[in-house]
Design an enzyme around this catalytic site. Structure first.
Site, PDB file in Angstrom:
ATOM      1  N   GLY A 294       0.831  -1.202   0.000  1.00 15.16           N
ATOM      2  CA  GLY A 294       0.000   0.000   0.000  1.00 15.16           C
ATOM      3  C   GLY A 294       0.862   1.247   0.000  1.00 15.16           C
TER       4      GLY A 294
ATOM      5  N   ARG B 129       0.533  -5.106  -4.887  1.00 12.57           N
ATOM      6  CA  ARG B 129       0.699  -6.086  -3.814  1.00 12.57           C
ATOM      7  C   ARG B 129       1.123  -7.434  -4.396  1.00 12.57           C
ATOM      8  NH1 ARG B 129      -0.760  -3.982   0.976  1.00 12.57           N
ATOM      9  NH2 ARG B 129      -2.365  -2.369   1.052  1.00 12.57           N
TER      10      ARG B 129
ATOM     11  N   ASP C 271       5.732  -5.013   5.722  1.00 14.84           N
ATOM     12  CA  ASP C 271       6.163  -6.376   6.071  1.00 14.84           C
ATOM     13  C   ASP C 271       6.138  -7.340   4.878  1.00 14.84           C
ATOM     14  OD1 ASP C 271       3.438  -6.169   6.080  1.00 14.84           O
ATOM     15  OD2 ASP C 271       3.112  -7.218   7.978  1.00 14.84           O
TER      16      ASP C 271
ATOM     17  N   THR D 150       5.083   2.313   5.946  1.00 15.04           N
ATOM     18  CA  THR D 150       3.663   1.946   6.017  1.00 15.04           C
ATOM     19  C   THR D 150       2.935   2.901   6.938  1.00 15.04           C
ATOM     20  OG1 THR D 150       2.001   0.369   6.797  1.00 15.04           O
ATOM     21  CG2 THR D 150       4.166   0.166   7.795  1.00 15.04           C
TER      22      THR D 150
ATOM     23  N   ASP E 276       0.619   1.992   8.635  1.00 11.43           N
ATOM     24  CA  ASP E 276       0.205   1.179   9.798  1.00 11.43           C
ATOM     25  C   ASP E 276       1.213   1.238  10.946  1.00 11.43           C
ATOM     26  OD1 ASP E 276      -1.812   0.472   8.084  1.00 11.43           O
ATOM     27  OD2 ASP E 276      -1.105  -1.557   7.723  1.00 11.43           O
TER      28      ASP E 276
ATOM     29  N   ASP F  28       3.591  -0.766  11.633  1.00 11.75           N
ATOM     30  CA  ASP F  28       3.625  -2.083  12.294  1.00 11.75           C
ATOM     31  C   ASP F  28       4.853  -2.923  11.919  1.00 11.75           C
ATOM     32  OD1 ASP F  28       2.983  -2.614   9.662  1.00 11.75           O
ATOM     33  OD2 ASP F  28       1.244  -3.873  10.109  1.00 11.75           O
TER      34      ASP F  28
ATOM     35  N   ARG G 179      -5.016  -2.224   9.657  1.00 15.30           N
ATOM     36  CA  ARG G 179      -4.962  -3.687   9.588  1.00 15.30           C
ATOM     37  C   ARG G 179      -4.934  -4.315  10.993  1.00 15.30           C
ATOM     38  NH1 ARG G 179      -1.293  -5.630   4.867  1.00 15.30           N
ATOM     39  NH2 ARG G 179      -3.083  -5.365   3.531  1.00 15.30           N
TER      40      ARG G 179
HETATM   41  O1  F6P Z   1      -1.166  -1.596   4.912  1.00 12.59           O
HETATM   42  C1  F6P Z   1      -1.661  -0.332   4.621  1.00 12.59           C
HETATM   43  C2  F6P Z   1      -3.169  -0.367   4.476  1.00 12.59           C
HETATM   44  O2  F6P Z   1      -3.598   0.951   4.218  1.00 12.59           O
HETATM   45  C3  F6P Z   1      -3.927  -0.978   5.652  1.00 12.59           C
HETATM   46  O3  F6P Z   1      -4.097  -0.076   6.702  1.00 12.59           O
HETATM   47  C4  F6P Z   1      -5.212  -1.386   4.971  1.00 12.59           C
HETATM   48  O4  F6P Z   1      -5.846  -2.451   5.643  1.00 12.59           O
HETATM   49  C5  F6P Z   1      -4.743  -1.820   3.614  1.00 12.59           C
HETATM   50  O5  F6P Z   1      -3.520  -1.161   3.361  1.00 12.59           O
HETATM   51  C6  F6P Z   1      -5.706  -1.516   2.491  1.00 12.59           C
HETATM   52  O6  F6P Z   1      -5.198  -2.077   1.339  1.00 12.59           O
HETATM   53  P1  F6P Z   1      -5.672  -1.751  -0.131  1.00 12.59           P
HETATM   54  O7  F6P Z   1      -4.956  -0.506  -0.582  1.00 12.59           O
HETATM   55  O8  F6P Z   1      -5.229  -2.959  -0.908  1.00 12.59           O
HETATM   56  O9  F6P Z   1      -7.150  -1.563  -0.097  1.00 12.59           O
END
Ligand code: F6P
Length: 340
Positions: A10, A71, A102, A124, A126, A128, A170
């Protein structure tokens, strides 16, 4: 030496300043940089373009990533892993810098185990990733969430309502934690604590009695039980698309049903990932990008540049991806100090 760089997973504010720092730092020692498009997909499929100083010059404050992201998991299929290794050889890349969370860093670690000359940069929203005090993207995303919370507070106050703000993150509650703390939420729900409806309703009632409205911040990763189970949607790394469960909306319905107070919710989703990086993220991304080049120049492959205290250093990728960094009990104690 020829550097390669990719941004995977992301996106978040700070990716472009990190790319800029890599290209500048490499050029300072006379090295060229090749940018791979859309994360590991670009390495697998041979999609790349040279990055010049002129092109990255103005990226210090630009959101998103000029390289694109995906991804794509290059190690999901053996055939893809072989393609990645061959493409890097064909492009004559001596050092690959993988900027990611990660998943991207785990793929970098796996490439290193196959003999790949790779170093990592953690990012990120997040926050994390293990082994680093902060990831860039986090502070900028929380600033957006706090702004949203304060706007929601104004309208909840006017209408004597409960408002629930759902934020991303997440399986780690750092974004919800920081938003709840900074915006003075009456209740903040994180995946690190089991969902406790009784306590939530007590806090909402206490806030409504005291001020006539309540603000609740909820992380998308909380588990509300069978009524809000899995959506079935998964990304390439097997992560469930948590936002689709809309736990904020479900919470608002439950609160209204139980308390009789009119309730609303807002899910700000990807708005948290766009826009220019905040000051802290610009500087951190710049430092980590430059440090990754330095690690590669020193031959320290299989490492990732991280922030410890105020110092930037390299640690093994293995250490950074060993576990998800979640919110600790001291932070939870602080958070609950301010809840009614
Ligand atoms: O890992 C970053 C994040 O924004 C998370 O907080 C969220 O769950 C996820 O990516 C959303 O992913 P996508 O962009 O694939 O919808």
């Amino acid at each position: 030496m020829k550097f390669g760089v990719l941004t995977g997973g992301g996106d978040c504010p700070g990716l472009n300043p990190a790319i800029r720092a890599i290209v500048y730092r490499a050029a300072a020692s006379g090295h060229a940089t090749l940018g791979y498009l859309d994360g590991w997909k670009g390495v697998r499929d041979g999609l790349s373009r040279p990055l010049t100083l002129a092109e990255v010059h103005g990226l210090f404050n630009r959101g998103g990533t000029i390289l694109g992201s995906s991804r794509t998991n290059p190690f999901a299929k053996e055939g893809d892993a072989v393609k990645v290794v061959e493409q890097l050889r064909r492009d004559e890349v001596d050092a690959l810098i993988a900027i990611g969370g990660d998943d991207t860093l785990t793929a970098a670690r796996d490439l290193f185990r196959r003999g790949g000359r790779v170093v990592g940069v953690p990012k990120t929203m997040d926050n994390d990733v293990g082994g680093t005090d902060w990831t860039f993207g986090f502070h900028s995303s929380v600033a957006v969430a706090v702004d949203a919370a304060e706007r929601l507070r104004d309208t909840a106050w006017s209408h004597h309502r409960v408002v629930v703000l759902e934020v991303m993150g997440r399986h780690a509650g750092w974004v919800a934690l920081a938003t709840g703390l900074a915006a003075g939420a009456d209740a903040t729900l994180l995946p690190e604590e089991p969902y406790d409806e009784k306590t939530l309703l007590e806090r909402v009632r206490a806030a409504a009695n005291a001020r006539g409205f309540a603000l609740v911040v909820a992380s998308e990763g909380i588990d509300l039980g069978p009524r809000r189970g899995s959506t079935g949607g998964k990304d390439d790394f097997g992560h469930e698309l948590l936002g689709e469960r809309q736990v904020g909306g479900e919470l608002a319905r439950r609160i209204q049903e139980a308390t009789g107070i009119e309730s609303r919710s807002a899910q700000i989703g990807h708005i948290q990932r766009g826009g220019p990086p905040e000051l802290f993220d610009r500087i951190l991304a710049t430092r980590l990008g430059a440090a990754a080049v330095d690690l590669a120049l020193a031959g320290r492959f299989g490492q990732v540049a991280v922030l410890r205290g105020s110092e930037v250093r390299g640690i093994p990728l293995d250490e950074a991806v060993a576990s998800t960094k979640v919110v600790t009990s001291d932070w939870l104690d602080l958070l609950h100090t301010f809840e009614p």
